[in-house]
Design a protein around this motif. Structure first.
Motif, PDB file in Angstrom:
ATOM      1  N   GLY A   1       1.006  -1.127   0.249  1.00 42.67           N
ATOM      2  CA  GLY A   1      -0.055  -0.059  -0.050  1.00 42.67           C
ATOM      3  C   GLY A   1       0.832   1.277   0.137  1.00 42.67           C
ATOM      4  N   VAL A   2       0.477   2.654  -0.291  1.00 43.36           N
ATOM      5  CA  VAL A   2       0.841   3.560  -0.311  1.00 43.36           C
ATOM      6  C   VAL A   2       1.243   3.999   1.275  1.00 43.36           C
ATOM      7  CG1 VAL A   2       1.031   6.003  -1.193  1.00 43.36           C
ATOM      8  CG2 VAL A   2      -0.100   4.302  -2.473  1.00 43.36           C
ATOM      9  N   PRO A   3       2.309   4.414   1.545  1.00 41.49           N
ATOM     10  CA  PRO A   3       2.663   4.728   2.888  1.00 41.49           C
ATOM     11  C   PRO A   3       1.769   6.112   3.239  1.00 41.49           C
ATOM     12  CG  PRO A   3       4.789   4.326   1.779  1.00 41.49           C
ATOM     13  CD  PRO A   3       3.747   4.077   0.554  1.00 41.49           C
ATOM     14  N   VAL A   4       1.298   6.267   4.438  1.00 39.73           N
ATOM     15  CA  VAL A   4       0.330   7.348   4.932  1.00 39.73           C
ATOM     16  C   VAL A   4       1.555   8.364   5.355  1.00 39.73           C
ATOM     17  CG1 VAL A   4      -1.368   7.930   6.731  1.00 39.73           C
ATOM     18  CG2 VAL A   4      -1.425   5.790   5.632  1.00 39.73           C
ATOM     19  N   VAL A   5       1.234   9.620   4.890  1.00 42.54           N
ATOM     20  CA  VAL A   5       2.278  10.547   5.303  1.00 42.54           C
ATOM     21  C   VAL A   5       1.349  11.684   5.762  1.00 42.54           C
ATOM     22  CG1 VAL A   5       4.159  12.108   4.547  1.00 42.54           C
ATOM     23  CG2 VAL A   5       3.876   9.825   3.508  1.00 42.54           C
TER      24      VAL A   5
END
Length: 690
Positions: free
Chosen positions: A431-435
């Motif tokens: 998944g796309v890292p949560v930033v």
């Protein structure tokens, strides 16, 4: 009157080539042949292969994408690799090779001998293609629009080309395709067929990110540039889908510029502009750029604010094309709007890492949103970059190659490799890292190239933060980046950190002080810093800990091309002085407990593969344990450095004591991590962090 088309050959008109193509200056043979075999530092298996990559079109960019980069990725796992143009392949080359990969190689008498010699020595022959050039029935202008815009191309010549490609494919043992659509079509004819995407290499990533930094450091204007990076006169029908939309967006927003390309020698546009009359009314808003050499392509992408990749949805030829424009835009910090072909639907999270637009209304809505929302552009470009670092990186490609190569071995090895291929599936990231959102408090960039960024996260540690900072300043690694993330401290931490940065910024190649807009927690704060980093490696350092002077140098020296992380022995200080993590941790040892501290050197591509640190404030504390588990599930390797180069403070005010180990919170932490990794049997009393 329509401008004359290019004089490119029928074979090259089928490339989805970038704007950098320059046939007037073909590479010399020395630039095509890898003069020495490339090997990894530490082979991942005792079973090595000699792999020969053969280019059927050595003067086109595809040789870089399909031969040079794939050969380098294959070498990461210890295989010997060579790249040769097809006419240069001789009997000695065939005798050397265990596997021969034929990219866009047409069948001929020469190829017939090559394949016969390979079969006699029981070498594996693989046909590789990046377009549907092996189906003669597709050689029609109704399907491949480029045939009509290239002077030397005809349906008849294209049909012959496709027949010749099919001749090679029919005699191969397996196939490689750039997309799942390609592999599916190949598998209907010649099985097995594997998906190996077009990828970037370290040089492309480095040039792309440096271009972003240089532009950020220079003067800014108020223009918004929409770029179309096509280098071949073969996309007329593709571009027609968006020409009218672009004209409307440009009319509504006079500060928008459309960036198109032309041949450098004669300034002739790549697109045949008379086929797009709507753009005549906004001609003064079109910026014309000359095509550039391939290595300069990242500089052009970085000038865009928005990149577009229109394709004919439903056209069988277009549906198989790769995601190359998306990944190259992402590397250069640019969000993309693309047509929803199957490959783009598979790799883009609509509205997060890019926009999928299938109708004129969808194109206009997506472009308008990006034109009018700079924050959205920045956030989408960031998320796209954080995704492609793994999905289209050489490291994932190496792992794919390794299992495929092993599947061509003896029955037992082949069965185990096949099991792995099936179990992995698409082998995508988690998944796309949560930033979380953050604000820049201080920034310095000397525009050099560093290998390591130390990431310090701090929350109300004004009493010890300067010790951590000084330990980074004293590193023996001379070229070093540092990012400090203050996670909404309520003490005077921010003032201390910024004041220190002003005094010592010259020590660093790049130094950023960032402040989370709201308290993000440990995982969120780390993700903020890692996402902002511009180096292949990062080292997480909590504000209450320290590094020994040789930490970065020693950890970096222990890495190999496919090392996901390097973890050292840790020395305690403060209330205790014991050593921790003295033994290497085999992956299955993580099943019961964590014995790897967060103070490890981690590859940024591995962080991307894992989907970053988890962000869950009500289960905060085991973010590093979770990361090691995710990397284990992906089959990625950690290396132990058996000497103490990092120092862990033992004190009563640590997050571990005050938050993680509290009973109610600890239960939530254990539940969260076990839900994410069901194979764990960690006991609720175990410590997930040191």
């Amino acid at each position: 009157m329509r401008q004359q088309g290019s004089s490119r050959s029928p074979s090259s008109l089928l490339d989805d080539a970038p704007l950098a193509l320059n046939l007037s200056a073909p590479p010399a043979l020395s630039e095509i042949v890898t003069p020495h075999p490339v090997t990894a530092t530490v082979p991942s298996s005792a079973l090595r292969r000699n792999i020969l990559f053969v280019s059927g079109e050595p003067t086109t960019p595809g040789t870089l994408y399909r031969c040079d980069r794939n050969a380098a990725a294959c070498a990461f796992t210890g295989h010997q690799t060579r790249v040769l143009p097809c006419p240069a392949v001789g009997p000695d080359d065939v005798d050397w090779a265990d596997i021969i990969v034929l990219w866009r190689v047409e069948y001929s008498a020469h190829v017939s001998i090559l394949i016969r010699l390979a079969k006699e020595k029981e070498a594996t022959v693989i046909f590789d293609a990046d377009d549907l050039v092996f189906i003669p029935a597709l050689a029609s202008v109704t399907i491949i629009d480029g045939i009509r815009t290239v002077d030397s191309a005809t349906e008849s010549l294209t049909h012959i080309l496709f027949q010749n490609m099919r001749g090679t494919m029919d005699r191969a043992d397996a196939c490689f395709g750039t997309t799942d659509v390609m592999a599916f079509e190949m598998g209907r004819i010649r099985s097995p067929a594997f998906t190996l995407p077009n990828i970037f290499d370290a040089a492309c990533l480095r040039r792309s990110r440096r271009a972003v930094r240089i532009l950020a450091a220079g003067p800014q204007d108020d223009l918004v540039r929409i770029g179309y990076a096509s280098g071949t006169r073969t996309h007329q029908r593709d571009f027609a889908a968006v020409a009218d939309v672009l004209a409307r967006v440009m009319q509504a927003h006079p500060h928008v510029r459309l960036v198109l390309f032309r041949e450098a020698e004669n300034k002739r546009p790549i697109l045949l502009m008379d086929e797009f009359p709507a753009l005549a009314s906004v001609a003064d808003q079109i910026e014309w750029r000359d095509k550039v050499p391939l290595e300069e392509l990242p500089d052009e992408f970085a000038r865009f604010d928005i990149s577009i990749a229109p394709l004919e949805v439903g056209n069988v030829f277009c549906e198989a094309k790769s995601e190359i424009k998306y990944l190259e835009a992402a590397l250069a910090g640019v969000p993309s709007v693309v047509s929803p072909t199957a490959p783009y639907r598979a790799c883009i999270r609509d509205g997060v890492t890019g926009f999928l637009a299938g109708t004129e209304d969808e194109w206009e809505e997506a472009l308008t949103r990006l034109v009018t929302d700079p924050a959205l552009r920045k956030r989408m470009a960031r998320d796209a970059l954080n995704q492609v670092l793994w999905t289209f990186g050489a490291e994932r490609q190496a792992m794919l190659f390794e299992s495929i190569v092993m599947s061509f071995g003896k029955p037992a090895a082949s069965a185990r490799a096949t099991e792995q291929i099936i179990a992995r599936g698409h082998y995508q990231g988690r998944g796309v890292p949560v930033v979380p959102d953050s604000t820049t408090l201080f920034a310095h960039d000397a525009l050099g190239t560093a290998e390591v960024t130390v990431i310090i996260t701090s929350h109300n540690y004004s009493d010890v933060i300067l010790e951590a900072l000084e330990s980074v300043r004293n590193q023996t690694l001379l070229t070093l980046d540092l990012i400090v993330v203050d996670d909404a401290s309520t003490d005077n931490s921010q003032d201390l950190i910024v004041d220190w940065a002003r005094k010592h910024h010259a020590r660093f190649n790049r130094l950023q002080i960032l402040a989370a807009d709201t308290n993000a927690g440990l995982g969120g704060a780390r993700n903020i810093g890692i996402s902002a980093s511009e180096t292949p490696w990062f080292l997480s350092l909590d504000a209450d800990n320290r590094l020994t002077p040789e930490a970065c140098t020693s950890l970096l020296a222990a890495s190999t091309p496919l090392t996901a992380y390097v973890y050292p022995t840790i020395r305690q200080f403060g209330a205790a002085h014991d050593l921790m993590g003295e033994r290497s941790t085999p992956p299955m040892r993580l099943k019961n407990a964590n014995t790897i501290d967060a103070m490890a050197l981690v590859a940024k591509w591995a962080w991307s593969a894992a989907g970053g640190y988890y962000v869950k404030r009500d289960a905060m504390g085991w973010e590093d344990y979770d990361l090691w588990c995710s990397l284990t599930e992906l089959g990625l390797t950690g290396v132990h450095l058996a000497r103490p180069v990092a120092e862990y403070r033992i004190h009563s005010n640590s997050m571990t004591n005050n938050v993680t180990e509290r009973q109610a919170h600890k239960k939530r932490v254990v539940t969260c991590v076990k839900n994410r990794h069901p194979w764990l049997t960690v006991h609720p009393e175990a410590r997930g962090r040191f």
